[in-house]
Design a protein around this motif. Structure first.
Motif, PDB file in Angstrom:
ATOM      1  N   ILE A   3     -30.997  58.681  28.616  1.00 49.74           N
ATOM      2  CA  ILE A   3     -31.799  57.327  28.917  1.00 49.74           C
ATOM      3  C   ILE A   3     -32.403  57.830  29.780  1.00 49.74           C
ATOM      4  O   ILE A   3     -32.024  58.484  31.128  1.00 49.74           O
ATOM      5  N   THR A   4     -33.484  57.129  30.605  1.00 52.86           N
ATOM      6  CA  THR A   4     -34.679  57.338  31.139  1.00 52.86           C
ATOM      7  C   THR A   4     -34.141  55.597  31.764  1.00 52.86           C
ATOM      8  O   THR A   4     -34.736  54.324  31.417  1.00 52.86           O
ATOM      9  N   SER A   5     -33.662  56.269  32.887  1.00 50.72           N
ATOM     10  CA  SER A   5     -33.820  54.735  33.678  1.00 50.72           C
ATOM     11  C   SER A   5     -35.086  54.412  34.657  1.00 50.72           C
ATOM     12  O   SER A   5     -35.062  55.689  35.383  1.00 50.72           O
ATOM     13  N   VAL A   6     -35.753  53.346  34.709  1.00 49.46           N
ATOM     14  CA  VAL A   6     -36.808  52.873  35.709  1.00 49.46           C
ATOM     15  C   VAL A   6     -36.837  51.955  36.527  1.00 49.46           C
ATOM     16  O   VAL A   6     -37.819  51.981  36.904  1.00 49.46           O
ATOM     17  N   LYS A   7     -35.619  51.764  36.270  1.00 50.54           N
ATOM     18  CA  LYS A   7     -36.061  50.278  37.789  1.00 50.54           C
ATOM     19  C   LYS A   7     -36.174  50.607  38.689  1.00 50.54           C
ATOM     20  O   LYS A   7     -35.401  51.835  39.232  1.00 50.54           O
ATOM     21  N   THR A   8     -37.042  49.561  39.593  1.00 50.01           N
ATOM     22  CA  THR A   8     -36.641  50.136  41.267  1.00 50.01           C
ATOM     23  C   THR A   8     -36.142  49.195  41.833  1.00 50.01           C
ATOM     24  O   THR A   8     -35.807  48.125  41.581  1.00 50.01           O
ATOM     25  N   ASP A   9     -35.205  49.479  42.394  1.00 56.38           N
ATOM     26  CA  ASP A   9     -34.151  48.302  43.207  1.00 56.38           C
ATOM     27  C   ASP A   9     -33.577  47.530  42.510  1.00 56.38           C
ATOM     28  O   ASP A   9     -33.974  46.326  42.969  1.00 56.38           O
ATOM     29  N   PRO A  10     -32.776  47.401  41.486  1.00 56.20           N
ATOM     30  CA  PRO A  10     -32.935  46.174  40.845  1.00 56.20           C
ATOM     31  C   PRO A  10     -31.849  45.437  41.393  1.00 56.20           C
ATOM     32  O   PRO A  10     -31.668  44.201  41.549  1.00 56.20           O
ATOM     33  N   GLU A 135     -33.920  52.043  30.213  1.00 53.88           N
ATOM     34  CA  GLU A 135     -33.455  51.316  30.711  1.00 53.88           C
ATOM     35  C   GLU A 135     -34.433  50.442  31.882  1.00 53.88           C
ATOM     36  O   GLU A 135     -34.728  50.900  33.625  1.00 53.88           O
ATOM     37  N   THR A 136     -35.370  49.287  31.051  1.00 57.41           N
ATOM     38  CA  THR A 136     -35.919  48.793  31.961  1.00 57.41           C
ATOM     39  C   THR A 136     -36.197  47.721  31.111  1.00 57.41           C
ATOM     40  O   THR A 136     -36.160  47.159  30.756  1.00 57.41           O
ATOM     41  N   GLU A 137     -38.006  47.115  30.999  1.00 53.99           N
ATOM     42  CA  GLU A 137     -37.873  45.336  30.772  1.00 53.99           C
ATOM     43  C   GLU A 137     -38.439  45.866  29.383  1.00 53.99           C
ATOM     44  O   GLU A 137     -39.218  46.368  29.538  1.00 53.99           O
ATOM     45  N   TYR A 138     -38.552  44.305  28.916  1.00 51.56           N
ATOM     46  CA  TYR A 138     -38.910  45.100  27.183  1.00 51.56           C
ATOM     47  C   TYR A 138     -40.520  45.405  27.332  1.00 51.56           C
ATOM     48  O   TYR A 138     -41.019  46.817  26.855  1.00 51.56           O
ATOM     49  N   LEU A 139     -41.600  45.228  28.492  1.00 52.34           N
ATOM     50  CA  LEU A 139     -42.903  45.538  27.950  1.00 52.34           C
ATOM     51  C   LEU A 139     -43.052  46.604  28.234  1.00 52.34           C
ATOM     52  O   LEU A 139     -43.443  47.727  27.741  1.00 52.34           O
ATOM     53  N   ASP A 140     -42.620  47.306  29.745  1.00 53.45           N
ATOM     54  CA  ASP A 140     -42.628  47.847  30.452  1.00 53.45           C
ATOM     55  C   ASP A 140     -42.173  49.400  29.201  1.00 53.45           C
ATOM     56  O   ASP A 140     -42.817  50.836  28.943  1.00 53.45           O
ATOM     57  N   GLY A 141     -40.511  49.442  28.767  1.00 52.17           N
ATOM     58  CA  GLY A 141     -40.540  50.243  27.717  1.00 52.17           C
ATOM     59  C   GLY A 141     -40.968  49.835  26.572  1.00 52.17           C
ATOM     60  O   GLY A 141     -41.218  51.887  25.890  1.00 52.17           O
ATOM     61  N   LEU A 142     -41.528  48.939  26.453  1.00 52.77           N
ATOM     62  CA  LEU A 142     -42.739  49.606  24.775  1.00 52.77           C
ATOM     63  C   LEU A 142     -44.058  50.185  25.373  1.00 52.77           C
ATOM     64  O   LEU A 142     -44.542  50.854  24.977  1.00 52.77           O
ATOM     65  N   ARG A 143     -44.322  49.899  26.808  1.00 49.39           N
ATOM     66  CA  ARG A 143     -45.701  51.118  27.215  1.00 49.39           C
ATOM     67  C   ARG A 143     -45.311  52.747  26.933  1.00 49.39           C
ATOM     68  O   ARG A 143     -45.855  53.162  26.772  1.00 49.39           O
ATOM     69  N   ARG A 144     -44.222  52.528  27.878  1.00 47.99           N
ATOM     70  CA  ARG A 144     -43.878  53.960  28.418  1.00 47.99           C
ATOM     71  C   ARG A 144     -42.726  54.647  26.158  1.00 47.99           C
ATOM     72  O   ARG A 144     -43.949  55.548  26.547  1.00 47.99           O
ATOM     73  N   ALA A 145     -42.562  53.957  25.361  1.00 45.78           N
ATOM     74  CA  ALA A 145     -41.971  54.881  24.299  1.00 45.78           C
ATOM     75  C   ALA A 145     -43.404  54.829  23.616  1.00 45.78           C
ATOM     76  O   ALA A 145     -43.536  56.052  23.094  1.00 45.78           O
ATOM     77  N   ALA A 146     -44.656  54.194  23.750  1.00 43.01           N
ATOM     78  CA  ALA A 146     -45.806  54.346  23.031  1.00 43.01           C
ATOM     79  C   ALA A 146     -46.460  54.636  23.321  1.00 43.01           C
ATOM     80  O   ALA A 146     -47.106  55.468  22.518  1.00 43.01           O
ATOM     81  N   ASP A 174     -47.903  34.221  24.485  1.00 39.54           N
ATOM     82  CA  ASP A 174     -48.223  35.542  25.361  1.00 39.54           C
ATOM     83  C   ASP A 174     -47.152  36.553  25.545  1.00 39.54           C
ATOM     84  O   ASP A 174     -48.397  38.011  24.790  1.00 39.54           O
ATOM     85  N   PHE A 175     -46.628  36.458  24.646  1.00 43.75           N
ATOM     86  CA  PHE A 175     -45.425  37.868  25.337  1.00 43.75           C
ATOM     87  C   PHE A 175     -46.070  38.724  23.540  1.00 43.75           C
ATOM     88  O   PHE A 175     -46.133  39.530  23.691  1.00 43.75           O
ATOM     89  N   LEU A 176     -46.136  38.049  22.515  1.00 45.89           N
ATOM     90  CA  LEU A 176     -46.746  38.423  21.078  1.00 45.89           C
ATOM     91  C   LEU A 176     -48.087  38.693  21.554  1.00 45.89           C
ATOM     92  O   LEU A 176     -48.245  39.942  21.096  1.00 45.89           O
ATOM     93  N   ARG A 177     -48.619  38.416  22.447  1.00 44.97           N
ATOM     94  CA  ARG A 177     -50.250  39.143  22.402  1.00 44.97           C
ATOM     95  C   ARG A 177     -50.081  40.446  23.354  1.00 44.97           C
ATOM     96  O   ARG A 177     -50.530  41.114  23.004  1.00 44.97           O
ATOM     97  N   LYS A 178     -49.741  40.487  24.195  1.00 49.72           N
ATOM     98  CA  LYS A 178     -48.801  41.500  24.871  1.00 49.72           C
ATOM     99  C   LYS A 178     -48.674  42.742  24.337  1.00 49.72           C
ATOM    100  O   LYS A 178     -48.803  43.668  24.107  1.00 49.72           O
ATOM    101  N   ILE A 179     -48.044  42.238  22.888  1.00 50.88           N
ATOM    102  CA  ILE A 179     -47.790  43.605  22.217  1.00 50.88           C
ATOM    103  C   ILE A 179     -48.164  44.139  21.391  1.00 50.88           C
ATOM    104  O   ILE A 179     -48.382  45.307  21.279  1.00 50.88           O
ATOM    105  N   CYS A 180     -48.519  42.634  20.981  1.00 51.86           N
ATOM    106  CA  CYS A 180     -50.197  43.189  20.268  1.00 51.86           C
ATOM    107  C   CYS A 180     -50.858  44.330  20.788  1.00 51.86           C
ATOM    108  O   CYS A 180     -51.606  45.245  19.915  1.00 51.86           O
ATOM    109  N   ASP A 181     -51.522  44.499  22.375  1.00 52.38           N
ATOM    110  CA  ASP A 181     -52.215  45.080  22.199  1.00 52.38           C
ATOM    111  C   ASP A 181     -51.747  46.074  22.812  1.00 52.38           C
ATOM    112  O   ASP A 181     -52.493  46.894  23.155  1.00 52.38           O
TER     113      ASP A 181
END
Ligand code: SAM
Length: 322
Positions: A3-10, A135-146, A174-181
């Motif tokens: 589990i990679t936690s990338v949260k900053t001061d939640p 352990e992070t937000e949707y798009l941040d996690g998607l970028r890290r995984a990708a 917008d969210f779908l567009r960011k996933i697409c990008d």
């Protein structure tokens, strides 16, 4: 699973968002992503079992039926990235179908630590699947995984449970567009969306007679009390779920039963609520199947297939890059 936690001061972020939402001049709000602490995630699992909450069973029926067809699209190794995986139970269907054909990596992306742990318990035993959670937000996690994918690895993003319905229409697109990008040709997104159905059926899904959804909603105030030293008296609030026909969304609110003053020390906030004033906690937009396709196409996707559950009107759309 790692589990990679990338949260900053939640806690500081939570305090900031609570302060911003509760000092809004018109309607007080709290972001729905904060429902899911350890208790909230456990209550959500109970919600998915309620007879009134048909969404999870519909999603699962469709996955059970069409996972093989989805897996058959590619012979390359696949990285499955699930946005807001929860306990990961539903992803198993697609992971099993994929792992029978090719090496498969599963990356659950979650804000809730306890949901990620539940996901680990659920998926770790699956043969041929390696798991890497973020352990992070949707798009941040998607970028890290990708960024970790191997050269020949295809990405399949899962956004299940109709979580897209928690976004307003503009931000959803917008969210779908960011996933697409973030995706590349050959990648895909499997998107679930709850469909418009009779109003009473929709409202009961968010206002069950056993009070489980009420507890889920109220737990947000309890979480503020626990983590931000708030003094909400939960007995002075009532869970409200209503259907806004014009916007075609279920709204969840917490109604103040009396005039009251609340202090939240770690958000440096003292504020007043009038009797009947509400704190708006969640939207769940309902779609038609065509609307989902049109929104996805405007965001840059092409719809390869769409399946609709007949028992509980609910759509899954398999989207690739246009
Ligand atoms: C409605 S539940 C759905 C869970 C699961 N996908 C399902 O279909 O049953 C939403 C999940 O997404 C997570 N979540 C909500 N907002 C998030 C965000 N911005 N980034 C990452 N995870 C989030 C929550 O912690 C929760 O586990």
């Amino acid at each position: 699973m790692l589990i990679t936690s990338v949260k900053t001061d939640p806690i500081a972020m939570f305090a900031e968002d609570v302060r911003a939402g509760l000092t809004r001049p018109e309607q007080k709000e709290l972001p729905s992503k904060y429902f899911y602490d350890e208790i909230g995630s456990a209550i959500f699992e109970a919600i998915t079992l309620l007879p009134e909450y048909g969404l999870t069973r519909a999603d699962e029926r469709l996955l059970r039926k069409y996972s093989d067809a989805i897996a058959a699209r590619t012979t390359s190794p696949v990285m499955v990235v699930e946005l807001g995986s929860g306990n990961g139970k539903k992803a198993q269907w697609i992971l099993k179908s994929l792992a029978r054909r090719q090496p498969t990596t599963y990356c659950p992306i979650e804000l809730s630590h306890s949901a990620l742990l539940a996901c680990e318990r659920e998926i770790d035993h699956l043969e041929g699947v390696s798991v890497l959670g973020f352990e992070t937000e949707y798009l941040d996690g998607l970028r890290r995984a990708a960024s970790r994918r191997a050269q020949n690895q295809r990405l399949l993003v899962l956004f299940l449970g109709s979580s897209i319905g928690n976004f307003d229409p503009g931000p959803a697109e917008d969210f779908l567009r960011k996933i697409c990008d973030i995706l590349a040709p050959g990648d895909a997104l499997l998107l679930s969306a709850d469909l418009v159905k009779p109003i009473e059926q929709m409202v009961r899904a968010y206002n069950d007679p056993t009070g489980v959804t009420a507890a889920f909603n109220l737990n947000l105030l309890a979480r503020i009390n626990r983590q931000l030293e708030g003094n909400f008296d939960l007995l002075h609030f009532q869970h409200v779920a209503l259907y806004n026909s014009r916007e075609r969304r279920i709204e969840m609110h917490l109604r103040s039963k009396c005039s009251q003053t609340v202090t939240i020390r770690r958000a440096e906030l003292v504020f007043r609520l009038e009797e009947d004033e509400t704190i708006w906690t969640e939207n769940s937009y309902k779609y038609t199947p065509e609307e989902v396709i049109q929104m996805a196409e405007r965001a840059g996707f092409h719809c390869e297939a769409q399946w609709v559950d007949e028992e509980w009107p609910f759509a899954q759309s398999l989207l690739s890059l246009a």
